[in-house]
Design a protein around this motif. Structure first.
Motif, PDB file in Angstrom:
ATOM      1  N   ALA A 147      67.654  18.471  -8.181  1.00  0.00           N
ATOM      2  CA  ALA A 147      66.828  17.931  -9.261  1.00  0.00           C
ATOM      3  C   ALA A 147      66.788  18.916 -10.420  1.00  0.00           C
ATOM      4  O   ALA A 147      66.712  20.127 -10.225  1.00  0.00           O
ATOM      5  CB  ALA A 147      65.420  17.645  -8.755  1.00  0.00           C
ATOM      6  N   GLU A 206      62.111   3.880  -5.046  1.00  0.00           N
ATOM      7  CA  GLU A 206      62.255   4.979  -4.089  1.00  0.00           C
ATOM      8  C   GLU A 206      63.599   4.943  -3.381  1.00  0.00           C
ATOM      9  O   GLU A 206      64.037   5.957  -2.842  1.00  0.00           O
ATOM     10  CB  GLU A 206      61.126   4.941  -3.058  1.00  0.00           C
ATOM     11  N   TYR A 226      61.001  19.530  -2.084  1.00  0.00           N
ATOM     12  CA  TYR A 226      60.919  18.153  -1.574  1.00  0.00           C
ATOM     13  C   TYR A 226      61.673  18.022  -0.253  1.00  0.00           C
ATOM     14  O   TYR A 226      61.165  17.445   0.723  1.00  0.00           O
ATOM     15  CB  TYR A 226      61.493  17.180  -2.609  1.00  0.00           C
ATOM     16  N   VAL A 227      62.900  18.547  -0.207  1.00  0.00           N
ATOM     17  CA  VAL A 227      63.708  18.420   1.002  1.00  0.00           C
ATOM     18  C   VAL A 227      63.098  19.225   2.146  1.00  0.00           C
ATOM     19  O   VAL A 227      63.030  18.758   3.292  1.00  0.00           O
ATOM     20  CB  VAL A 227      65.160  18.864   0.741  1.00  0.00           C
ATOM     21  N   LEU A 257      63.598  10.352   1.296  1.00  0.00           N
ATOM     22  CA  LEU A 257      64.340  10.832   2.471  1.00  0.00           C
ATOM     23  C   LEU A 257      63.583  10.692   3.781  1.00  0.00           C
ATOM     24  O   LEU A 257      64.151  11.009   4.839  1.00  0.00           O
ATOM     25  CB  LEU A 257      64.707  12.306   2.264  1.00  0.00           C
ATOM     26  N   LEU A 296      61.677  14.123  -6.627  1.00  0.00           N
ATOM     27  CA  LEU A 296      62.804  13.201  -6.576  1.00  0.00           C
ATOM     28  C   LEU A 296      63.005  12.633  -7.974  1.00  0.00           C
ATOM     29  O   LEU A 296      62.045  12.264  -8.643  1.00  0.00           O
ATOM     30  CB  LEU A 296      62.466  12.085  -5.577  1.00  0.00           C
ATOM     31  N   TYR A 344      70.496   9.768  -6.908  1.00  0.00           N
ATOM     32  CA  TYR A 344      69.222  10.474  -6.828  1.00  0.00           C
ATOM     33  C   TYR A 344      69.451  11.981  -6.711  1.00  0.00           C
ATOM     34  O   TYR A 344      70.419  12.439  -6.109  1.00  0.00           O
ATOM     35  CB  TYR A 344      68.419   9.996  -5.625  1.00  0.00           C
ATOM     36  N   ARG A 345      68.526  12.739  -7.306  1.00  0.00           N
ATOM     37  CA  ARG A 345      68.519  14.187  -7.178  1.00  0.00           C
ATOM     38  C   ARG A 345      67.226  14.607  -6.469  1.00  0.00           C
ATOM     39  O   ARG A 345      66.177  13.987  -6.666  1.00  0.00           O
ATOM     40  CB  ARG A 345      68.574  14.854  -8.553  1.00  0.00           C
ATOM     41  N   HIS A 346      67.319  15.680  -5.679  1.00  0.00           N
ATOM     42  CA  HIS A 346      66.181  16.147  -4.898  1.00  0.00           C
ATOM     43  C   HIS A 346      65.970  17.641  -5.130  1.00  0.00           C
ATOM     44  O   HIS A 346      66.934  18.393  -5.272  1.00  0.00           O
ATOM     45  CB  HIS A 346      66.418  15.910  -3.402  1.00  0.00           C
ATOM     46  N   SER A 347      64.722  18.053  -5.139  1.00  0.00           N
ATOM     47  CA  SER A 347      64.416  19.477  -5.277  1.00  0.00           C
ATOM     48  C   SER A 347      64.368  20.130  -3.899  1.00  0.00           C
ATOM     49  O   SER A 347      64.171  19.457  -2.871  1.00  0.00           O
ATOM     50  CB  SER A 347      63.065  19.664  -5.973  1.00  0.00           C
ATOM     51  N   VAL A 368      72.365  17.594  -0.993  1.00  0.00           N
ATOM     52  CA  VAL A 368      71.741  16.771  -2.028  1.00  0.00           C
ATOM     53  C   VAL A 368      72.218  17.276  -3.385  1.00  0.00           C
ATOM     54  O   VAL A 368      72.693  18.405  -3.514  1.00  0.00           O
ATOM     55  CB  VAL A 368      70.192  16.828  -1.969  1.00  0.00           C
TER      56      VAL A 368
END
Length: 313
Positions: free
Chosen positions: A254, A98, A274-275, A230, A260, A268-271, A251
């Protein structure tokens, strides 16, 4: 900054490793891996050597040997300064952590500091600081900020964009070498070492006698890609921000799914969902979201998402 042992301590092993590197660079990873194995027979407790063996084995298409070498790195390097756990996750051999090791991120940027701006801005077209500032302008207009806090400030690229709008500007980073570069710009009223992966009392962001909830702008420009999950970082941002204060962040987007993911770059990539959810859980209301190419990587555009949120009362 802490020293990392890249030498084995055995002269013969180092010479074989140097020759193995030449073979790999010359296009013969199979021979490079074989010679690296010989070097490691002389220096079996050398984590950087096992990491090299993993690199050559992967180039040679020997995935089982690659994962075996990386697991040896993990055993020899409990702080994971070489990011072997991340590499295993990218190969599908281990679950995705994570968050990465703080020692890995610290060492990465301590080493990168001297060439950071040349590489990132001039060669890779890095554009997050200017685009994040433009997003702030869209929502806040010409509003001045009593206190702006730059999380993961690096060499001060976002600070350069925002310092004329802030009565006081503070910057925090995990890397001492990056902080030294930021200090040389003479735009920050305070700089300090901080780790956004740690709880508030250990993060370095809060000191006795200095209240939380004091910033009307908190920014995290291109730092969350080295954090993974996050929730903790957003909790820290919420503790720093005053009610009605803004939180500006970026970010990498994703490519698959709604959560994530770990990229081959070990970032790391985030959608967006998610954020948004993590912001809401931390007490922020999302005010504006925009997408943009934020840099290139190996000649390919890297797509990112920029957010501007507001701390709820």
């Amino acid at each position: 900054m802490q020293h990392i042992q890249f030498s084995s301590g055995n002269l013969t092993a180092d010479r074989r490793a140097d020759y193995a590197k030449m073979l790999s660079e010359g296009g013969d990873p199979v021979a490079a891996a074989e010679l690296m194995e010989q070097a490691l027979e002389l220096a079996p407790d050398w984590p950087a050597g096992w990491l090299r063996l993993a690199e050559y084995s992967e180039k040679a298409g020997k995935i089982e040997a690659t994962t075996g070498a990386l697991r040896r790195v993990v055993a020899l390097d409990p702080q994971d300064v070489f990011a072997a756990r991340l590499k295993l996750a990218v190969l599908g051999a281990e679950p995705m952590p994570e968050q990465p090791s703080s020692r890995y991120v610290e060492a990465l940027f301590d080493d990168y500091a001297d060439r950071f701006e040349t590489s990132l801005v001039e060669k890779l077209g890095y554009s997050v600081p200017g685009k994040l500032t433009a997003l702030i302008d869209e929502v806040a207009g010409e509003r001045r900020f009593r206190l702006a806090i730059d999380l993961g400030c690096g060499t001060g690229l976002f600070g350069m964009e925002i310092h004329d709008r802030a009565d006081r500007l503070e910057g925090f980073d995990l890397s001492a070498n990056m902080l030294a570069k930021a200090s040389a710009k003479q735009i920050y009223d305070h700089l300090g070492e901080a780790d956004l992966s740690l709880p508030a009392e250990r993060s370095g962001l809060f000191t006795e006698g200095v209240p939380g909830g004091r910033a009307d702008l908190v920014a995290a420009a291109d730092v969350l890609i080295y954090l993974g999950a996050l929730d903790n970082a957003f909790s820290l941002a919420a503790a720093l921000a005053a009610p009605g204060g803004l939180f500006a962040l970026s970010v990498e987007e994703a490519e698959v799914g709604q959560g994530l993911e770990l990229a081959p770059s070990l970032r790391y990539r985030h959608s967006e969902p998610y954020v948004r959810e993590a912001l809401a859980d931390a007490g922020f209301a999302t005010r504006r979201v925009t997408r943009s190419v934020i840099r290139t990587d190996s000649g390919r555009p890297v797509r990112g998402i920029l957010f501007l949120a507001e701390r709820r009362a």
